[in-house]
Design a protein around this motif. Sequence first.
Motif, mmCIF file in Angstrom:
data_model
loop_
_atom_site.group_PDB
_atom_site.id
_atom_site.type_symbol
_atom_site.label_atom_id
_atom_site.label_comp_id
_atom_site.label_asym_id
_atom_site.label_seq_id
_atom_site.Cartn_x
_atom_site.Cartn_y
_atom_site.Cartn_z
ATOM 1 N N SER A 169 35.626 36.903 38.012
ATOM 2 C CA SER A 169 36.588 37.258 36.968
ATOM 3 C C SER A 169 36.173 36.576 35.672
ATOM 4 O O SER A 169 35.550 35.512 35.695
ATOM 5 C CB SER A 169 38.005 36.809 37.355
ATOM 6 N N ASN A 182 37.869 32.029 43.039
ATOM 7 C CA ASN A 182 38.724 31.793 41.879
ATOM 8 C C ASN A 182 38.530 30.419 41.246
ATOM 9 O O ASN A 182 39.386 29.937 40.502
ATOM 10 C CB ASN A 182 40.200 31.985 42.225
ATOM 11 N N HIS A 189 46.117 28.156 44.082
ATOM 12 C CA HIS A 189 45.964 29.535 43.624
ATOM 13 C C HIS A 189 47.214 30.368 43.899
ATOM 14 O O HIS A 189 47.522 31.307 43.159
ATOM 15 C CB HIS A 189 44.760 30.188 44.297
ATOM 16 N N GLU A 220 38.785 39.827 43.720
ATOM 17 C CA GLU A 220 38.562 40.923 44.662
ATOM 18 C C GLU A 220 39.271 42.208 44.247
ATOM 19 O O GLU A 220 38.884 43.297 44.652
ATOM 20 C CB GLU A 220 39.025 40.498 46.062
ATOM 21 N N HIS A 221 40.334 42.080 43.447
ATOM 22 C CA HIS A 221 41.080 43.264 43.005
ATOM 23 C C HIS A 221 41.345 43.125 41.503
ATOM 24 O O HIS A 221 42.459 42.822 41.075
ATOM 25 C CB HIS A 221 42.398 43.399 43.774
ATOM 26 N N ARG A 281 34.215 34.111 43.240
ATOM 27 C CA ARG A 281 34.992 34.891 44.202
ATOM 28 C C ARG A 281 36.088 34.080 44.862
ATOM 29 O O ARG A 281 37.032 34.639 45.417
ATOM 30 C CB ARG A 281 34.058 35.478 45.269
ATOM 31 N N ASP A 304 42.471 37.920 40.093
ATOM 32 C CA ASP A 304 42.125 38.222 41.477
ATOM 33 C C ASP A 304 40.731 38.844 41.480
ATOM 34 O O ASP A 304 40.578 40.036 41.216
ATOM 35 C CB ASP A 304 43.140 39.196 42.082
ATOM 36 N N SER A 321 48.738 36.152 34.603
ATOM 37 C CA SER A 321 48.846 35.786 36.011
ATOM 38 C C SER A 321 47.461 35.398 36.502
ATOM 39 O O SER A 321 46.451 35.759 35.883
ATOM 40 C CB SER A 321 49.398 36.963 36.835
#
Length: 343
Positions: A114, A128, A161, A207-208, A126, A205, A202
């Motif tokens: 991200s 975070n 997290h 992965e999404h 990955r 994520d 927020s």
Amino acid sequence: MRRWVKAAVAATVCVALGGWFAVPYAQGWWNTLDPCDGALPSDAVRELVPDGHHVTTERTRHVERLGSMSCVILLEETELGHAWLLEADAFTRRDDQDRELMSAFSDQGFEAQSPLPDGLPGFRDRANNVVLRLPCPALGNDASGRPRTMLVNFTMSVEVHFEEPRRAPYEAAVAFANSSSKNLGCGAEPLEVPDEDRLPSSPPDPEHPRTVPLSEVTGATCGWLTEAELPRTRTWRVSVRSNGDGPTGRCDVDTPVDAYDETDAGMTFFAWYGDWSRRLVTQDGTLRDMTATARCRGEAAHFALRYAETVPGLDPRAQRNLLKRFARNETHRRDCSGLRFHW
């Protein structure tokens, strides 16, 4: 008599303070007064502590001759041992940095990530965690003539997290990076925590990731996609996975297939900056097809395209044209040279 009274009062105060410090949460407050020898802001660390937990231990290690600094903060002990809150590490030696980046990007390097807010040179991996890479002008060049840098890896526990505060992770990571730069003689320009309106609303994520319509990425890191010849049989959405300042660059292009924005076809454009990344684009010592190389800030840079076979209209010519646009955009923004493609 007065001496006796003073002694009694002093004893009472000592007993009261002793009882107060015996309370776990009082100990936790005390243990976060000056975390990591002042490298981390106490308020930010307290915000990261999950509800119902308290800090019991913090360990700091600084070895200037090895170019490393680390800090670990532990929570109360459980049946499995001490639960941990965070671990922060900084490295100026090339081998240590390569090890950390190879851990974040295994195999062909397309692991999820991200973006960090603009102005912070790095990404969230990955898991975070916050990864930063800063130039070290005070350390000059290494034995191979490459500009020295410092890599910071700020790792938080899974529990953090789940209830991650908006600002505290960036405050802590930036403070640790600035302190490490000073202690390790890096000489990097001090980082600043982005303004509130530039922070994600927020926790990201990896992965999404959040996606936006293609028209909304104009001018952003992936804005080149608006002028690219994408297959017209799909309605494309874009996920901008990098801020343009870190050791990686990434643009994902997908097509939603239902209301939950899940995807069944897409393309990923990835850039890796640094000699460490050569292994990601080679096989048996030879560069893989559909990759590109360049020189950026004295180091190698590598670019690649990954795509789903279900993408319609993406023939070899279209693949090459898209990779060319991506690599040229990246090398232009970072003032790179010697761009070469490998088909």
